[in-house]
Write a protein that holds these residues in place. Structure first.
Motif, short mmCIF file in Angstrom:
data_model
loop_
_atom_site.label_atom_id
_atom_site.label_comp_id
_atom_site.label_asym_id
_atom_site.label_seq_id
_atom_site.Cartn_x
_atom_site.Cartn_y
_atom_site.Cartn_z
N ILE A 63 25.96 76.40 47.71
CA ILE A 63 26.12 77.57 46.84
C ILE A 63 27.34 77.38 45.93
O ILE A 63 27.31 77.74 44.77
N TYR A 64 28.38 76.79 46.48
CA TYR A 64 29.58 76.61 45.66
C TYR A 64 29.60 75.21 45.07
O TYR A 64 29.26 74.23 45.72
N THR A 65 29.94 75.13 43.78
CA THR A 65 29.98 73.85 43.08
C THR A 65 31.39 73.48 42.64
O THR A 65 31.65 72.34 42.30
N THR A 68 32.60 74.02 39.90
CA THR A 68 32.64 73.71 38.46
C THR A 68 33.17 74.88 37.64
O THR A 68 33.55 74.70 36.49
N GLY A 69 33.18 76.07 38.22
CA GLY A 69 33.66 77.24 37.50
C GLY A 69 35.08 77.63 37.85
O GLY A 69 35.55 78.70 37.44
N ASP A 70 35.76 76.78 38.57
CA ASP A 70 37.11 77.11 39.04
C ASP A 70 38.12 77.31 37.92
O ASP A 70 39.16 77.93 38.11
N LYS A 71 37.82 76.81 36.74
CA LYS A 71 38.75 76.96 35.62
C LYS A 71 38.28 78.03 34.63
O LYS A 71 38.73 78.08 33.50
N GLY A 72 37.35 78.89 35.09
CA GLY A 72 36.94 80.02 34.26
C GLY A 72 35.83 79.75 33.27
O GLY A 72 35.65 80.51 32.32
N THR A 73 35.07 78.66 33.49
CA THR A 73 33.93 78.39 32.62
C THR A 73 32.67 78.33 33.48
O THR A 73 32.73 78.17 34.70
N THR A 74 31.54 78.44 32.83
CA THR A 74 30.26 78.31 33.50
C THR A 74 29.28 77.64 32.55
O THR A 74 29.52 77.59 31.34
#
Length: 191
Positions: free
Chosen positions: A3-5, A7-13
């Motif tokens: 479920i967790y990737t 990749t969005g940890d820096k506020g992007t998707t």
């Protein structure tokens, strides 16, 4: 599948097609609000209501996933190099919109004419409908703003507009079915 990737940890998707955008981008806000609306519809469907309404709500939830997918698709990457559409699913159609109109017409036949605005409430299930209606209006406002910047399938925007009307009529019909008080808003006179 995790479920967790991260990749969005820096506020992007990522949009459908791979383009990365900030999580506060209007496109993300648009389809995120459609997702929020879909969750509210699930809450209504979980209530003790007529099976027909539940069936209609399931169909609407399906259509909202379609609207969300349309909104989540980067318009610059909507068509593959092969010429095929990236989003290979049936789009929102005029018949989907007509179905909402038919449902509203059928419910309205059993209701007394509206002579005043009504205050949301009267029964928890009715209140859930009014909350969903308001979230739908917000989804429509965001989608409308996005459409001015990057146009998308017009029927999707039209569907959101008609859906908020449907949710209002459903709230009134459930008030009637549940024998809940429908409180009219009658403005007070200035003294």
């Amino acid at each position: 599948m995790k479920i967790y990737t991260k990749t969005g940890d820096k506020g992007t998707t990522a949009l459908f097609g791979g383009t990365r955008v900030p999580k506060h981008h209007i496109r993300i806000d648009s389809y995120g609000t459609v997702d929020e609306l879909n969750s509210h519809l699930g809450l209504i469907r979980d209530q003790n209501i007529n099976q027909h309404y539940k069936d209609v709500l399931i169909d609407i939830q399906d259509k909202l996933f379609t609207v969300g997918a349309i909104l989540a698709t980067d318009p610059e990457k909507a068509v593959l190099k092969s010429g095929k559409e990236r989003l290979n699913i049936p789009k929102i159609s005029e018949s989907n919109i007509a179905k909402l109109e038919q449902e509203m017409d059928a419910m309205n036949e059993a209701l007394p004419p509206m002579t005043h605005f009504v205050l949301p409430g009267g029964h928890q299930t009715v209140s859930f409908c009014h909350i969903a209606r308001c979230v739908c209006r917000r989804a429509e406002r965001l989608a409308s703003a996005l459409n001015e910047i990057e146009p998308f399938q017009p029927e999707s925007l039209k569907y959101l507009n008609r859906l908020s009307d449907y949710l209002f009529v459903l709230a009134r019909k459930l008030s009637y079915d549940l024998q809940a008080d429908e409180v009219k808003w009658i403005p007070q006179k200035e003294s």
